[in-house]
Design a protein around this motif. Structure first.
Motif, PDB file in Angstrom:
ATOM      1  N   GLU A 106      -6.615   5.452   4.390  1.00 38.57           N
ATOM      2  CA  GLU A 106      -5.705   4.865   3.404  1.00 38.57           C
ATOM      3  C   GLU A 106      -4.642   5.862   2.975  1.00 38.57           C
ATOM      4  O   GLU A 106      -3.461   5.518   2.884  1.00 38.57           O
ATOM      5  N   ILE A 107      -5.061   7.109   2.712  1.00 40.42           N
ATOM      6  CA  ILE A 107      -4.100   8.114   2.258  1.00 40.42           C
ATOM      7  C   ILE A 107      -3.140   8.481   3.389  1.00 40.42           C
ATOM      8  O   ILE A 107      -1.954   8.736   3.165  1.00 40.42           O
ATOM      9  N   LYS A 108      -3.632   8.476   4.629  1.00 32.71           N
ATOM     10  CA  LYS A 108      -2.744   8.738   5.780  1.00 32.71           C
ATOM     11  C   LYS A 108      -1.731   7.611   5.939  1.00 32.71           C
ATOM     12  O   LYS A 108      -0.556   7.861   6.248  1.00 32.71           O
ATOM     13  N   ALA A 109      -2.184   6.368   5.731  1.00 29.45           N
ATOM     14  CA  ALA A 109      -1.283   5.218   5.833  1.00 29.45           C
ATOM     15  C   ALA A 109      -0.211   5.284   4.746  1.00 29.45           C
ATOM     16  O   ALA A 109       0.974   5.030   5.008  1.00 29.45           O
ATOM     17  N   LYS A 110      -0.633   5.647   3.518  1.00 26.63           N
ATOM     18  CA  LYS A 110       0.334   5.780   2.428  1.00 26.63           C
ATOM     19  C   LYS A 110       1.327   6.892   2.719  1.00 26.63           C
ATOM     20  O   LYS A 110       2.518   6.770   2.439  1.00 26.63           O
ATOM     21  N   LYS A 111       0.816   7.983   3.298  1.00 27.28           N
ATOM     22  CA  LYS A 111       1.705   9.090   3.656  1.00 27.28           C
ATOM     23  C   LYS A 111       2.726   8.633   4.693  1.00 27.28           C
ATOM     24  O   LYS A 111       3.924   8.917   4.562  1.00 27.28           O
TER      25      LYS A 111
END
Length: 668
Positions: free
Chosen positions: A435-440
């Motif tokens: 999720e955090i990679k996608a947001k990044k």
């Protein structure tokens, strides 16, 4: 990143003074710790954004930077003190890398932009005292702190605009310097120092490294000639703003330079535009790197957590395997282990200490006693360390052999139970990491390519409030006092209908009937429009009474002795009321003389748009709500945030999630 030279600043301030003198100061922003953006409204032109970066640059920009959700202290103070002020002048201080922006509101204020070293931006009062600096600095000769008198930096170098030949030639009296260093150190920088020498070489032969002591009078005259040739071009306004580049270098300059004659050139109408193209993309890259670093820290946090959790799980599996193996080894070597445990317990029964028992076993091992060969050590609690083949065991002499084996089996069982929790934790962390990679990825994509704000050619009604009713009529309203005047004086025709919310602070609204009759649906939708674009919205009302009259009832002539403010009108005769008009709007893209954004009553927008967002009075600031709206309705990348903000009512908003959920339920 290249900092603006004295020459760049001279050129840019001349353009800014011509462009912004008389402009009204709007909001101020601080996108990064050293960048402040001031927004101006220029009559006949509209919005102009001025970017000021400490120690680096100042120019207008059409590349909007992302602003923090919570404004820092400095731009908030600028808003409080100078919003609504008018620009008196913008000038360069003594051909130095300092810009003075002088504005007038209740009194005079000056914004100082220092572009040397790490730079600063400072707000001064009318007595030249510091109200607030962006950066507080304590220097030997200057105290840049609130309530201190502002002191300009010490003058260095020559002012080429006013310098005489005598002043110029006196620069070369330093016997320890050479030509290029002398020019560069006196406010001209290396670029223009070399340019002057190249222009001088058109008349006299001169090497840039010639010591001052070896300069001839002809060479000094040639240097002055090159010096005047360069700066006469600038002061006469014969500039040619351009970005130059070759395989190894890129630069922005205000005029043709001999040094760059073989470079590829891209010309621009103004130096501000050239600087915007040169700096904005580079700064966007810098901002991207900062944000990427911040995102990487967040990603690394989860990656480290995942690594530790995986390491813990691996240790559990290792414990299970190791403990089960040791239990099996104990049973496989039961007699051998039992023999040595019996020896220990017999010795203890005779009051031997564990230390004495350990020495005896160690000697027995040295002497080759078979039963003692597995012995390694014994601690003060009677726990034996035994080594059988490649396996090291801890055997408590106070327990039976099966009890020692069971200890290992129990240890394996505990580790096995813990593996389930560890596996769940790992899966959760993997999910959070994705999720955090996608947001990044989304965040980095959004800032990877700066989008230039292009001024659109608006239709006449887009300069006002407007919507197309569900049955196809154009309804317009004023945005402010000036446009309220225009609605009545310029656009309200005898057959139209005039509406106004029955509250102080509302748009003058006109239904353009074009010879047709008004009906209840049109009145209802227009009433909601007038109610929503009134102070009822910012007050958080859900409904508001609206009245309507015929155009001949609307007059600018007040009663005797009364005064009407700009944008206000007197209504004569009977008023017709639309009671409890809904204060709520929808926003979508309509195809009306081309695709364009429209904000209006829900039924009207619904009739013309498949995809729209319903908003109501709320608690979210315009910029934040605009980002949510653009994400939902932006077809073919047609809209910018400014387009959304422009059609929003005055006051904070929220998306009406209940309405959208109900609509979704009705469709299903």
């Amino acid at each position: 990143m290249k900092s603006m030279s004295n020459v760049d600043i001279f050129t840019i301030t001349k353009e800014l003074d011509n462009l912004l003198t008389g402009a009204r100061v709007d909001k101020s922003f601080q996108p990064t710790k050293d960048i402040v953006v001031m927004r101006f409204h220029v009559p006949g032109t509209g919005r102009i954004d001025l970017v000021m970066q400490c120690g680096s640059r100042i120019h207008t920009s059409q590349y909007p930077l992302e602003n923090p959700t919570t404004p820092p202290t400095f731009p908030m103070l600028l808003r409080k003190r100078v919003k609504g002020a008018h620009v008196e002048s913008i000038r360069q201080h003594n051909f130095d890398r300092v810009v003075e922006i002088r504005v007038k509101k209740d009194k005079y204020y000056t914004i100082i932009v220092e572009l040397f070293d790490k730079g600063n931006i400072i707000l001064l009062d009318d007595e030249n005292n510091i109200i607030l600096p962006l950066k507080r600095k304590q220097l030997s000769a200057r105290d840049i702190s609130s309530k201190r008198e502002y002191v300009f930096p010490e003058e260095r170098g020559i002012n080429p605009i006013t310098a005489s030949e005598e002043e110029f030639t006196s620069l070369f009296e330093d016997p320890e310097s050479d030509v290029v260093r002398t020019l560069a150190r006196n406010g001209l920088g290396s670029l223009y120092a070399e340019e002057i020498i190249k222009r001088a070489n058109e008349k006299v032969e001169l090497d840039k490294n010639t010591p001052n002591t070896e300069l001839t009078q002809d060479q000094l005259s040639g240097l002055y000639s090159g010096f005047k040739d360069l700066f006469n071009t600038i002061t006469d306004g014969e500039i040619k703003p351009q970005i130059v580049k070759n395989e190894s270098k890129e630069d922005v300059v205000a005029l043709d330079l001999v040094k760059y004659e073989d470079f590829e050139k891209t010309h621009y109408e103004t130096f501000n535009e050239a600087c915007d193209e040169f700096y904005s993309k580079k700064v966007n890259t810098d901002i991207k790197n900062v944000k990427e670093t911040a995102w990487n820290k967040k990603v690394n946090k989860f990656e480290k957590r995942l690594h530790l959790q995986q390491e813990t799980l691996d240790n559990f599996y290792k414990t299970i395997e190791d403990s089960q193996h040791k239990g099996e080894v104990i049973y496989s070597n039961y007699p051998t282990i039992e023999n040595i445990v019996t020896v220990v317990n017999q010795a203890r029964s005779k009051d031997y200490s564990f230390k004495e028992i350990g020495k005896t076993l160690k000697n027995a091992k040295k002497e080759g006693m078979a039963e003692a060969q597995i012995y390694e050590s014994i601690d003060k609690f009677g726990v034996l360390t035994l080594k059988i083949d490649d396996t090291t065991l801890n055997i408590d002499s106070k327990l039976t052999i099966p009890e020692n084996a069971e200890n290992y089996y129990e240890k394996a069982k505990k580790a096995k139970r813990k593996t389930k929790g560890a596996q769940i934790a790992i899966e959760n962390t993997k999910k959070q990491l994705e999720e955090i990679k996608a947001k990044k990825d989304v965040a980095m994509e959004n800032i990877s390519v700066p989008k230039k704000r292009v001024k659109k050619n608006l239709k006449w009604y887009e300069k006002l409030r407007w919507f197309i009713s569900s049955n196809g009529f154009l309804v317009i309203g004023g945005r402010d006092a000036n446009s309220n005047e225009s609605v009545v004086k310029k656009y309200l025709e005898p057959n139209d209908i005039y509406l106004h919310a029955d509250i102080h602070g509302a748009t003058s609204t006109a239904i353009k009937l074009n010879g047709n009759e008004v009906d209840d649906t049109l009145l209802k939708e227009s009433g909601e429009f007038a109610a929503s674009f009134s102070s009822a919205w910012s007050m958080g009302f859900t409904s508001q009474d609206v009245f309507w009259v015929h155009p001949d009832q609307v007059t600018k002539t007040p009663e005797s002795g009364e005064y009407l403010a700009k944008g206000s009108f007197v209504i004569r005769g009977h008023r017709n009321y639309i009671r409890g008009a809904r204060v709520k709007l929808a926003i979508g893209i309509v195809d009306y003389e081309g695709k364009r954004i429209m904000a209006g009553p829900i039924e009207a927008v619904e009739a013309h748009c498949e995809n729209y967002v319903v908003i109501k009075p709320g608690f979210t600031k315009k910029e934040a709500i605009a980002k949510k709206i653009i994400h939902k309705i932006n077809e073919d990348d047609l809209l910018t945030l400014d387009d959304i903000i422009r059609v929003l009512p005055s006051g904070k908003c929220d998306i009406d999630e209940e309405y959208h959920q109900r609509k979704k339920y009705e469709k299903n």
